[in-house]
Design a protein around this motif. Structure first.
Motif, PDB file in Angstrom:
ATOM      1  N   UNK A  36       0.538  -1.127  -0.087  1.00 14.87           N
ATOM      2  CA  UNK A  36      -0.122  -0.006  -0.449  1.00 14.87           C
ATOM      3  C   UNK A  36       0.913   1.361   0.242  1.00 14.87           C
ATOM      4  N   UNK A  37       1.974   1.476   0.890  1.00 14.66           N
ATOM      5  CA  UNK A  37       2.364   2.464   0.984  1.00 14.66           C
ATOM      6  C   UNK A  37       3.339   2.844  -0.763  1.00 14.66           C
ATOM      7  N   UNK A  38       3.917   1.480  -0.603  1.00 10.94           N
ATOM      8  CA  UNK A  38       4.397   2.110  -2.015  1.00 10.94           C
ATOM      9  C   UNK A  38       4.151   2.320  -3.674  1.00 10.94           C
ATOM     10  N   UNK A  39       2.931   1.701  -3.352  1.00  8.38           N
ATOM     11  CA  UNK A  39       1.478   2.033  -4.902  1.00  8.38           C
ATOM     12  C   UNK A  39       1.286   2.898  -4.278  1.00  8.38           C
ATOM     13  N   UNK A  62      -6.325  -3.633  -2.541  1.00  8.04           N
ATOM     14  CA  UNK A  62      -6.499  -3.182  -0.984  1.00  8.04           C
ATOM     15  C   UNK A  62      -8.222  -3.550  -1.029  1.00  8.04           C
ATOM     16  N   UNK A  63      -8.665  -3.673  -0.155  1.00 10.93           N
ATOM     17  CA  UNK A  63     -10.533  -4.078   0.283  1.00 10.93           C
ATOM     18  C   UNK A  63     -10.506  -2.684   0.424  1.00 10.93           C
ATOM     19  N   UNK A  64     -12.373  -2.497  -0.103  1.00 11.57           N
ATOM     20  CA  UNK A  64     -12.810  -1.291   0.759  1.00 11.57           C
ATOM     21  C   UNK A  64     -12.861  -0.454   1.706  1.00 11.57           C
ATOM     22  N   UNK A  65     -12.846   0.447   2.215  1.00 14.51           N
ATOM     23  CA  UNK A  65     -12.672   1.477   3.270  1.00 14.51           C
ATOM     24  C   UNK A  65     -11.361   0.752   4.327  1.00 14.51           C
ATOM     25  N   UNK A  66      -9.988   0.364   3.643  1.00 18.42           N
ATOM     26  CA  UNK A  66      -9.040  -0.017   4.230  1.00 18.42           C
ATOM     27  C   UNK A  66      -8.675   1.233   4.275  1.00 18.42           C
ATOM     28  N   UNK A  67      -8.092   1.965   5.958  1.00 19.58           N
ATOM     29  CA  UNK A  67      -8.093   3.586   6.609  1.00 19.58           C
ATOM     30  C   UNK A  67      -6.612   3.253   5.907  1.00 19.58           C
ATOM     31  N   UNK A  68      -5.825   2.671   6.020  1.00 19.66           N
ATOM     32  CA  UNK A  68      -4.281   2.691   5.652  1.00 19.66           C
ATOM     33  C   UNK A  68      -4.077   3.547   4.441  1.00 19.66           C
ATOM     34  N   UNK A  69      -4.383   2.605   3.590  1.00 27.28           N
ATOM     35  CA  UNK A  69      -4.781   3.092   1.497  1.00 27.28           C
ATOM     36  C   UNK A  69      -5.927   5.055   1.854  1.00 27.28           C
ATOM     37  N   UNK A  71      -5.924   7.176   4.038  1.00 25.87           N
ATOM     38  CA  UNK A  71      -4.508   8.366   3.916  1.00 25.87           C
ATOM     39  C   UNK A  71      -3.813   8.550   3.319  1.00 25.87           C
ATOM     40  N   UNK A  72      -2.664   7.593   2.801  1.00 22.96           N
ATOM     41  CA  UNK A  72      -2.304   7.881   2.394  1.00 22.96           C
ATOM     42  C   UNK A  72      -2.817   8.363   0.666  1.00 22.96           C
ATOM     43  N   UNK A  73      -3.565   7.812   0.346  1.00 23.27           N
ATOM     44  CA  UNK A  73      -3.567   8.044  -1.296  1.00 23.27           C
ATOM     45  C   UNK A  73      -4.147   9.961  -0.729  1.00 23.27           C
ATOM     46  N   UNK A  74      -5.059  10.051  -0.031  1.00 20.37           N
ATOM     47  CA  UNK A  74      -5.476  10.914   0.532  1.00 20.37           C
ATOM     48  C   UNK A  74      -4.346  12.284   0.954  1.00 20.37           C
ATOM     49  N   UNK A  75      -3.305  11.666   1.105  1.00 18.20           N
ATOM     50  CA  UNK A  75      -2.222  13.348   1.148  1.00 18.20           C
ATOM     51  C   UNK A  75      -1.378  13.580  -0.288  1.00 18.20           C
ATOM     52  N   UNK A  76      -2.349  12.684  -1.250  1.00 10.42           N
ATOM     53  CA  UNK A  76      -2.126  13.771  -2.703  1.00 10.42           C
ATOM     54  C   UNK A  76      -3.110  14.413  -3.044  1.00 10.42           C
ATOM     55  N   UNK A  77      -3.823  14.585  -2.113  1.00 12.50           N
ATOM     56  CA  UNK A  77      -5.262  16.441  -2.564  1.00 12.50           C
ATOM     57  C   UNK A  77      -4.846  17.247  -2.699  1.00 12.50           C
ATOM     58  N   UNK A  78      -4.033  17.259  -1.325  1.00 13.71           N
ATOM     59  CA  UNK A  78      -3.718  19.129  -1.976  1.00 13.71           C
ATOM     60  C   UNK A  78      -1.977  18.758  -3.404  1.00 13.71           C
ATOM     61  N   UNK A  79      -2.091  18.122  -3.683  1.00  5.46           N
ATOM     62  CA  UNK A  79      -0.630  18.647  -4.454  1.00  5.46           C
ATOM     63  C   UNK A  79      -1.008  19.528  -5.463  1.00  5.46           C
ATOM     64  N   UNK A  80       0.328  20.064  -5.660  1.00  6.97           N
ATOM     65  CA  UNK A  80       0.224  21.534  -6.917  1.00  6.97           C
ATOM     66  C   UNK A  80      -0.273  20.442  -8.722  1.00  6.97           C
ATOM     67  N   UNK A  81       0.285  19.213  -8.764  1.00  9.30           N
ATOM     68  CA  UNK A  81      -0.337  18.729 -10.663  1.00  9.30           C
ATOM     69  C   UNK A  81      -1.644  18.233 -10.365  1.00  9.30           C
ATOM     70  N   UNK A  82      -2.736  19.238 -11.453  1.00 12.55           N
ATOM     71  CA  UNK A  82      -4.051  18.770 -11.031  1.00 12.55           C
ATOM     72  C   UNK A  82      -4.073  17.218 -11.514  1.00 12.55           C
ATOM     73  N   UNK A  91      -8.706   7.325  -7.079  1.00  9.76           N
ATOM     74  CA  UNK A  91      -8.396   5.298  -6.367  1.00  9.76           C
ATOM     75  C   UNK A  91      -9.487   6.239  -5.407  1.00  9.76           C
ATOM     76  N   UNK A  92      -9.744   7.347  -4.539  1.00  4.15           N
ATOM     77  CA  UNK A  92     -10.928   7.275  -3.226  1.00  4.15           C
ATOM     78  C   UNK A  92     -11.730   6.706  -3.380  1.00  4.15           C
TER      79      UNK A  92
END
Length: 100
Positions: A36-39, A62-69, A71-82, A91-92
């Motif tokens: 999950x981290x690597x992907x 990854x199972x739907x609802x996996x909190x770690x995935x 969270x990690x995907x959510x960290x990209x929501x503020x990225x400068x690149x659209x 993904x979310x």
């Protein structure tokens, strides 16, 4: 095989990185935290095609609802690149359960 695929995620060629993502998603144990981290890290790849491949790869193991995935995907929501933000939203949309 999982370790070999993981090492190719930083290869200079985007096609190699995409292929490694596909292999890792098929070989990883369901909800494997290291995979999950690597992907999830690759969602922020400089090549938008790799980022989208990473978003799709998560859905393989990854199972739907996996909190770690989520969270990690959510960290990209503020990225400068659209493109990276769009890949994260994609993904979310697949990972979140209704109400998450």
């Amino acid at each position: 095989a999982v370790r070999a695929a993981t090492t190719q995620l930083t290869h200079r060629d985007g096609n190699v990185r995409r292929t490694a993502l596909q292999a890792l998603a098929q070989l990883a144990v369901k909800n494997d935290p290291e995979a999950i981290i690597a992907i999830c890290d690759r969602i922020g790849d400089r090549d938008a095609r790799v980022g989208w491949a990473a978003a799709d790869a998560l859905l393989w193991f990854v199972e739907q609802g996996n909190p770690d995935a989520i969270f990690r995907v959510g960290t990209h929501l503020g990225h400068l690149d659209p493109n990276i933000r769009r890949a994260a939203v994609h993904a979310l949309g697949q990972l979140c359960k209704q109400g998450d």
